[in-house]
Design an enzyme around this catalytic site. Structure first.
Site, PDB file in Angstrom:
ATOM      1  N   GLY A  11     -40.604 -41.240  55.382  1.00 44.50           N
ATOM      2  CA  GLY A  11     -39.367 -40.637  54.865  1.00 44.50           C
ATOM      3  C   GLY A  11     -38.248 -40.759  55.881  1.00 44.50           C
ATOM      4  N   ARG A  72     -42.995 -46.581  53.031  1.00 39.22           N
ATOM      5  CA  ARG A  72     -44.392 -46.273  53.345  1.00 39.22           C
ATOM      6  C   ARG A  72     -45.161 -47.568  53.102  1.00 39.22           C
ATOM      7  NH1 ARG A  72     -43.601 -40.755  53.799  1.00 39.22           N
ATOM      8  NH2 ARG A  72     -42.083 -39.912  52.337  1.00 39.22           N
ATOM      9  N   ASP A 103     -46.096 -38.321  60.771  1.00 35.99           N
ATOM     10  CA  ASP A 103     -47.513 -38.449  61.132  1.00 35.99           C
ATOM     11  C   ASP A 103     -48.206 -39.633  60.455  1.00 35.99           C
ATOM     12  OD1 ASP A 103     -47.483 -37.180  58.695  1.00 35.99           O
ATOM     13  OD2 ASP A 103     -49.207 -35.907  59.146  1.00 35.99           O
ATOM     14  N   THR A 126     -38.891 -36.703  61.249  1.00 38.75           N
ATOM     15  CA  THR A 126     -39.180 -36.292  59.869  1.00 38.75           C
ATOM     16  C   THR A 126     -38.492 -34.956  59.638  1.00 38.75           C
ATOM     17  OG1 THR A 126     -40.860 -35.321  58.424  1.00 38.75           O
ATOM     18  CG2 THR A 126     -41.462 -35.478  60.720  1.00 38.75           C
ATOM     19  N   ASP A 128     -39.560 -32.676  57.966  1.00 37.63           N
ATOM     20  CA  ASP A 128     -40.567 -31.629  57.761  1.00 37.63           C
ATOM     21  C   ASP A 128     -40.911 -30.846  59.031  1.00 37.63           C
ATOM     22  OD1 ASP A 128     -40.656 -32.679  55.207  1.00 37.63           O
ATOM     23  OD2 ASP A 128     -42.445 -33.889  55.595  1.00 37.63           O
ATOM     24  N   ASP A 130     -43.316 -31.276  60.983  1.00 36.12           N
ATOM     25  CA  ASP A 130     -44.744 -30.937  60.937  1.00 36.12           C
ATOM     26  C   ASP A 130     -45.563 -31.704  61.979  1.00 36.12           C
ATOM     27  OD1 ASP A 130     -44.371 -33.385  59.723  1.00 36.12           O
ATOM     28  OD2 ASP A 130     -45.621 -32.967  57.980  1.00 36.12           O
ATOM     29  N   ARG A 172     -43.086 -31.045  52.422  1.00 35.86           N
ATOM     30  CA  ARG A 172     -44.405 -31.571  52.076  1.00 35.86           C
ATOM     31  C   ARG A 172     -45.420 -30.434  52.025  1.00 35.86           C
ATOM     32  NH1 ARG A 172     -46.102 -36.892  51.877  1.00 35.86           N
ATOM     33  NH2 ARG A 172     -44.299 -37.565  53.056  1.00 35.86           N
ATOM     34  N   ILE A 259     -31.181 -34.318  48.854  1.00 40.41           N
ATOM     35  CA  ILE A 259     -29.971 -34.070  49.663  1.00 40.41           C
ATOM     36  C   ILE A 259     -30.371 -33.586  51.058  1.00 40.41           C
ATOM     37  CG2 ILE A 259     -28.486 -33.535  47.660  1.00 40.41           C
ATOM     38  CD1 ILE A 259     -28.341 -30.666  48.793  1.00 40.41           C
TER      39      ILE A 259
HETATM   40  O1  F6P Z   1     -41.693 -36.294  54.729  1.00 41.72           O
HETATM   41  C1  F6P Z   1     -40.398 -36.137  54.261  1.00 41.72           C
HETATM   42  C2  F6P Z   1     -40.394 -35.827  52.796  1.00 41.72           C
HETATM   43  O2  F6P Z   1     -39.043 -35.738  52.359  1.00 41.72           O
HETATM   44  C3  F6P Z   1     -41.164 -34.576  52.375  1.00 41.72           C
HETATM   45  O3  F6P Z   1     -40.450 -33.391  52.640  1.00 41.72           O
HETATM   46  C4  F6P Z   1     -41.399 -34.852  50.928  1.00 41.72           C
HETATM   47  O4  F6P Z   1     -42.521 -34.129  50.455  1.00 41.72           O
HETATM   48  C5  F6P Z   1     -41.662 -36.329  50.927  1.00 41.72           C
HETATM   49  O5  F6P Z   1     -41.018 -36.859  52.069  1.00 41.72           O
HETATM   50  C6  F6P Z   1     -41.172 -37.065  49.721  1.00 41.72           C
HETATM   51  O6  F6P Z   1     -41.573 -38.386  49.861  1.00 41.72           O
HETATM   52  P1  F6P Z   1     -41.049 -39.593  48.970  1.00 41.72           P
HETATM   53  O7  F6P Z   1     -39.630 -39.843  49.380  1.00 41.72           O
HETATM   54  O8  F6P Z   1     -41.932 -40.732  49.319  1.00 41.72           O
HETATM   55  O9  F6P Z   1     -41.159 -39.122  47.582  1.00 41.72           O
END
Ligand code: F6P
Length: 329
Positions: A11, A72, A103, A126, A128, A130, A172, A259
């Site tokens: 992300g 990804r 991660d 990230t 998150d 995390d 997440r 956003i």
């Molecule tokens: O890891 C960042 C994040 O925005 C999370 O908060 C969210 O759950 C996820 O990525 C969404 O991923 P994608 O953009 O692949 O749907």
């Protein structure tokens, strides 16, 4: 050390560009060539790259997203993909790869160690937050700012209409954004992994209904619930229905969504990215398998395995602060 490759992976997070800039400018200073591969590990699979010059990156510090694009990459879970990535790095005579990501991206990096002997360095980015071994990750502060500003606006309508709002934030499976944003906006309720679990949802719902009803008796404010994504069965619409079914409580739902990932990075994120980028270039010349972080004001290097395998719970102090000032909880 002659050549460092960079990818941004997973992300995107505000501040990724600032990290790229910092790495490239540090390399420029030390006469190291920089190659950027596009679309995360996919660029290494497909040999999609460009050389990164100081001129190119100098003006990007204030931009969200990433000039290297991100993605990804499922192939990183397979030997064939890992071998192909290793081949590309060898073909370009890369001495070190710096991965800017979260991660999942770091797990890919660890797997790559089996097939490639160059130095591997991670920079935590990230929204998150995390990842362990760093107080905050690049992008987190910006996401918290964005979500806070958005909820401040929602609050105006919540108060004007004396309405219950369910606002879903990202994260997440961790509640760093939910708790920080909940506290910053004075949310009446924060529902996150740290204070709810699947077995306690009935109790959480009962307490929430009681709290909403009790507030109705005492003041004419809105009631804002900050809900962590992936927590409530069927998400915010599931919670809306549960409140309706439990006690005919009407609520409005707002999913902040992407956003939170976009926009200009906050000064904290720009500075963090700059510091971590400089240290990443130093580390790339001395070690492998490390993540650069910042802990208690100090830029640090930690084994990447520790960073990905250790949990980083939301600060107990934040959780206690919420419980102490949250009326009716
Ligand atoms: O890891 C960042 C994040 O925005 C999370 O908060 C969210 O759950 C996820 O990525 C969404 O991923 P994608 O953009 O692949 O749907």
């Amino acid at each position: 050390m002659k050549r460092i490759a960079i990818i941004t992976s997973g992300g995107d997070a505000p501040g990724m560009n600032a990290a790229i800039r910092s790495i490239v400018l540090s390399c420029h200073d030390q006469k190291i060539q920089c190659i950027g591969f596009y679309h995360g590990y996919n660029g290494l699979l497909n040999d999609e790259y460009r050389y990164l010059s100081a001129d190119l990156v100098a003006p990007i510090i204030q931009h969200g997203g990433t000039i290297l694009k991100s993605a990804r990459c499922q192939e990183m879970h397979q030997d064939e993909g890992l071998k192909q990535v290793a081949n590309t790095l060898t073909k370009h005579k890369v001495d070190a790869l710096i991965v800017i990501g979260g991660d999942g991206s770091f797990r890919g990096m660890m797997a790559l160690q089996t097939y490639w002997s160059g130095n591997l360095i991670g920079i935590p980015a990230t929204i998150d937050n995390d990842l362990a071994c760093t107080d905050t990750t690049i992008g987190f502060a910006s996401a918290v700012n964005t979500a806070t500003q958005a909820i401040d606006k929602i609050r105006d309508t919540a108060n004007a209409f004396e309405r219950v709002f369910i606002v879903e934030v990202m994260g997440r499976h961790s509640g760093h954004i939910a708790f920080n944003v909940g506290l910053a906006t004075g949310a009446e309720s924060i529902l996150s992994f740290e204070n709810c679990n699947i077995n306690s949802l009935d109790q959480v719902k009962t307490d929430l209904v009681a709290k909403i009803q009790s507030q109705k008796q005492t003041n004419q404010n809105g009631f804002v619930i900050v809900l962590a994504e992936n927590l409530w069965p069927n998400g915010p619409l599931g919670l809306k229905k549960d409140l309706q079914d439990a006690d005919k409580i009407e609520s409005a739902v707002c999913v902040l969504g992407y956003i939170q990932r976009g926009g200009s990075p906050s000064p904290e994120d720009r500075i963090l990215a700059t510091e971590l980028g400089i240290e990443a270039v130093r580390a790339a010349q001395e070690s492998t398998g490390v993540m650069i972080g910042k802990v208690a004001g100090q830029v640090t290097r930690h084994c990447i395995i520790r960073a990905t395998e250790q949990n980083k719970p939301v600060d107990q102090a934040l959780r206690s602060a919420y419980h102490q000032i949250s009326i009716g909880s």
